[in-house]
Design an enzyme around this catalytic site. Structure first.
Site, PDB file in Angstrom:
ATOM      1  N   GLU A 148       0.794  -1.235   0.000  1.00 22.63           N
ATOM      2  CA  GLU A 148       0.000   0.000   0.000  1.00 22.63           C
ATOM      3  C   GLU A 148       0.826   1.285   0.000  1.00 22.63           C
ATOM      4  O   GLU A 148       0.610   2.178   0.828  1.00 22.63           O
ATOM      5  CB  GLU A 148      -0.968  -0.017   1.196  1.00 22.63           C
ATOM      6  CG  GLU A 148      -1.884  -1.232   1.156  1.00 22.63           C
ATOM      7  CD  GLU A 148      -2.851  -1.307   2.338  1.00 22.63           C
ATOM      8  OE1 GLU A 148      -2.749  -0.468   3.263  1.00 22.63           O
ATOM      9  OE2 GLU A 148      -3.688  -2.211   2.338  1.00 22.63           O
ATOM     10  N   ASN A 189       1.956  -5.256  -3.069  1.00 22.58           N
ATOM     11  CA  ASN A 189       0.568  -5.619  -2.787  1.00 22.58           C
ATOM     12  C   ASN A 189      -0.254  -4.367  -2.464  1.00 22.58           C
ATOM     13  O   ASN A 189       0.178  -3.518  -1.690  1.00 22.58           O
ATOM     14  CB  ASN A 189       0.592  -6.549  -1.554  1.00 22.58           C
ATOM     15  CG  ASN A 189      -0.717  -7.241  -1.282  1.00 22.58           C
ATOM     16  OD1 ASN A 189      -1.313  -7.842  -2.176  1.00 22.58           O
ATOM     17  ND2 ASN A 189      -1.180  -7.183  -0.035  1.00 22.58           N
ATOM     18  N   HIS A 225     -10.337  -6.025  -2.299  1.00 27.82           N
ATOM     19  CA  HIS A 225     -11.390  -5.670  -1.326  1.00 27.82           C
ATOM     20  C   HIS A 225     -12.453  -4.885  -2.091  1.00 27.82           C
ATOM     21  O   HIS A 225     -12.325  -3.674  -2.295  1.00 27.82           O
ATOM     22  CB  HIS A 225     -10.803  -4.847  -0.180  1.00 27.82           C
ATOM     23  CG  HIS A 225      -9.806  -5.609   0.634  1.00 27.82           C
ATOM     24  ND1 HIS A 225     -10.154  -6.709   1.393  1.00 27.82           N
ATOM     25  CD2 HIS A 225      -8.469  -5.448   0.795  1.00 27.82           C
ATOM     26  CE1 HIS A 225      -9.073  -7.190   1.998  1.00 27.82           C
ATOM     27  NE2 HIS A 225      -8.039  -6.441   1.653  1.00 27.82           N
ATOM     28  N   GLU A 255      -6.272 -10.826  -1.358  1.00 27.13           N
ATOM     29  CA  GLU A 255      -7.070 -10.589  -0.133  1.00 27.13           C
ATOM     30  C   GLU A 255      -8.547 -10.404  -0.481  1.00 27.13           C
ATOM     31  O   GLU A 255      -9.203  -9.484   0.037  1.00 27.13           O
ATOM     32  CB  GLU A 255      -6.585  -9.320   0.590  1.00 27.13           C
ATOM     33  CG  GLU A 255      -5.115  -9.299   0.931  1.00 27.13           C
ATOM     34  CD  GLU A 255      -4.694  -8.073   1.736  1.00 27.13           C
ATOM     35  OE1 GLU A 255      -5.568  -7.326   2.223  1.00 27.13           O
ATOM     36  OE2 GLU A 255      -3.479  -7.881   1.885  1.00 27.13           O
ATOM     37  N   ASP A 257     -12.332 -10.015  -0.769  1.00 27.03           N
ATOM     38  CA  ASP A 257     -13.651 -10.089  -0.130  1.00 27.03           C
ATOM     39  C   ASP A 257     -14.534  -9.081  -0.862  1.00 27.03           C
ATOM     40  O   ASP A 257     -14.055  -8.064  -1.349  1.00 27.03           O
ATOM     41  CB  ASP A 257     -13.620  -9.841   1.389  1.00 27.03           C
ATOM     42  CG  ASP A 257     -12.792  -8.655   1.830  1.00 27.03           C
ATOM     43  OD1 ASP A 257     -12.698  -7.664   1.078  1.00 27.03           O
ATOM     44  OD2 ASP A 257     -12.249  -8.698   2.950  1.00 27.03           O
TER      45      ASP A 257
END
Ligand code: XIL
Length: 406
Positions: A148, A189, A225, A255, A257
């Site tokens: 990030e 990432n 996300h 990751e 979701d």
């Protein structure tokens, strides 16, 4: 004796039910994985599902390997939390993604607020990375080396690393990681790369900066996300992934979701969520160089989303009672179609169009009432020989190949 018999039945039924990883491998991915919350590992139902190699053959620690967990004070390394998931991976023969090193968040105050200059902060980064990678030497399939580094507007994030070192903290981190453990793949990432906007642009630039410095980078992780109803199409996602593979790095979803912006979701929202998941998985299947897929937890029972995005949630493939949701069925259907080379039409939204379950068909939740299927179970469709009634919900046709109890 009795307990053992029950346990055998439970483990047996999980082994039969699990198939996301099995299908993912048959479809050409390297793995299908999940993060594990270190605090949830005494929940046996949770553990039985995630230990099933046919369901998840890769795991990643949710919090235990972050800087504040591993080096809370300078020079004081603490492996207790970080080793929990590493040990689970070793015991279960699962691939371990390791997460994460240079990150502005979950960074202890001594780093964040330190009075650093170029030389001292470089030493701090290099010491952290060398010590951590040597501790986990040979165990990590991937390391998320930098996490990030761009902000949501597509600018460099205003972190202590960027303030002191400019963009040099990128090659510094990647060089240090390769030197400490040459056997692990090194990833950058980030989240919201999926929208192909200014943040994606600066991340492309980031990879080029690292490469121009002669530093090693093997992959870019798309965190994934996402939000139900706002997830890009399969084709748009694939095109965005290809911006990175064109630079000679691999990509992975790391990751995933997909959360509902308001709760509780109605039936249509659950179907849309399934289509969104199918688009994300499908985009990875469509891109050479997209190598794996990881969800950020698998059950609504333990997802981080409601804590971070109040009022939102139900983002996972399993509900909070460990029942498989329509999204699970969509994902397994897309994987099954790719595994057998069958047709895999991009799902549309609405109406629901799950691709045809092909051979091997997705395994559905066991019937939970007489001979009828439980909630989310399959209850009809061409070639279906199982129950055609529902013990919960009503049987609704999704497409000619698939009817589901909803
Ligand atoms: C999250 C965890 O899931 C939470 O338990 C924790 O409180 C905050 O961090 N991007 C990342 C992950 O790279 O490490 C974050 O995990 C979610 C966003």
């Amino acid at each position: 004796m009795y307990v053992k018999a029950i346990l055998a039945v439970l483990l047996g039924s999980q082994a039969v039910n699990g198939q996301l990883a099995k299908l993912a491998r048959e479809a050409g991915l390297e793995y299908f994985g999940t993060c594990i919350g270190e605090g949830n590992t005494n929940d046996q139902t949770y553990m039985n599902i995630l230990r099933n190699l046919d369901e998840f053959d890769q795991v990643v620690p949710e919090n235990g390997q972050k800087w504040d967990s591993l080096q809370p004070q300078q020079g004081n390394f603490n492996w207790g939390q970080g080793d929990i998931v590493a040990n689970i991976a070793r015991q279960n023969n699962q691939l371990l993604r390791c997460h994460t090193l240079t990150w502005h968040s979950q960074l202890p105050g001594w780093v964040r607020d330190g009075n650093w200059n170029r030389q001292t902060l470089t030493a701090v980064i290099e010491t952290h990375i060398a010590t951590v990678l040597r501790h986990y030497q040979g165990q990590c399939y991937h390391w998320d080396v930098v996490n990030e580094a761009a902000d949501d507007n597509g600018n460099w994030r205003n972190s202590v690393f960027y303030r002191v070192l400019g963009t040099d903290f990128l090659p510094i981190s990647f060089f240090a990681a390769r030197q400490a453990d040459p056997s692990t793949k090194l990833y950058y990432n980030d989240y919201n790369l999926e929208y192909n906007n200014a943040k994606t642009d600066i991340t492309v630039e980031m990879v080029k900066i690292i490469q121009r410095a002669g530093a090693p980078i093997d992959g870019v992780g798309f965190q994934g996300h996402l939000i139900v109803g706002s997830t890009p199409s399969r084709q748009a996602l694939a095109n965005t992934l290809r911006r990175f593979t064109a630079l000679g790095v691999e990509v992975a979803y790391t990751e995933v979701d997909i959360r509902h912006a308001s709760l509780p979701p109605n039936q249509q929202a659950l179907v849309t969520q399934g289509n969104d998941y199918a688009n994300v998985v499908g985009s990875c299947l469509d891109v050479d160089g997209c190598i794996g897929f990881t969800v950020w937890g698998f059950t609504d029972k333990y997802s981080w989303i409601p804590h971070t995005f109040p009022g939102e949630g139900d983002a996972m493939l399993y509900d909070s009672n460990f029942g498989k949701k329509p999204a699970w069925t969509s994902v397994s259907s897309v994987l099954a179609a790719a595994a057998t080379g069958g047709p895999s039409p991009p799902p549309t939204s609405p109406p629901p169009t799950n691709p045809p379950p092909t051979n091997p068909p997705p395994t559905n939740p066991p019937p939970s009432g007489g001979n009828c299927s439980g909630m989310w179970g399959q209850c009809g469709g061409q070639g279906w020989n199982g129950p055609t009634c529902c013990s919960q919900g009503t049987c609704q046709q999704q497409n000619p190949w698939y009817s589901q109890c909803l």
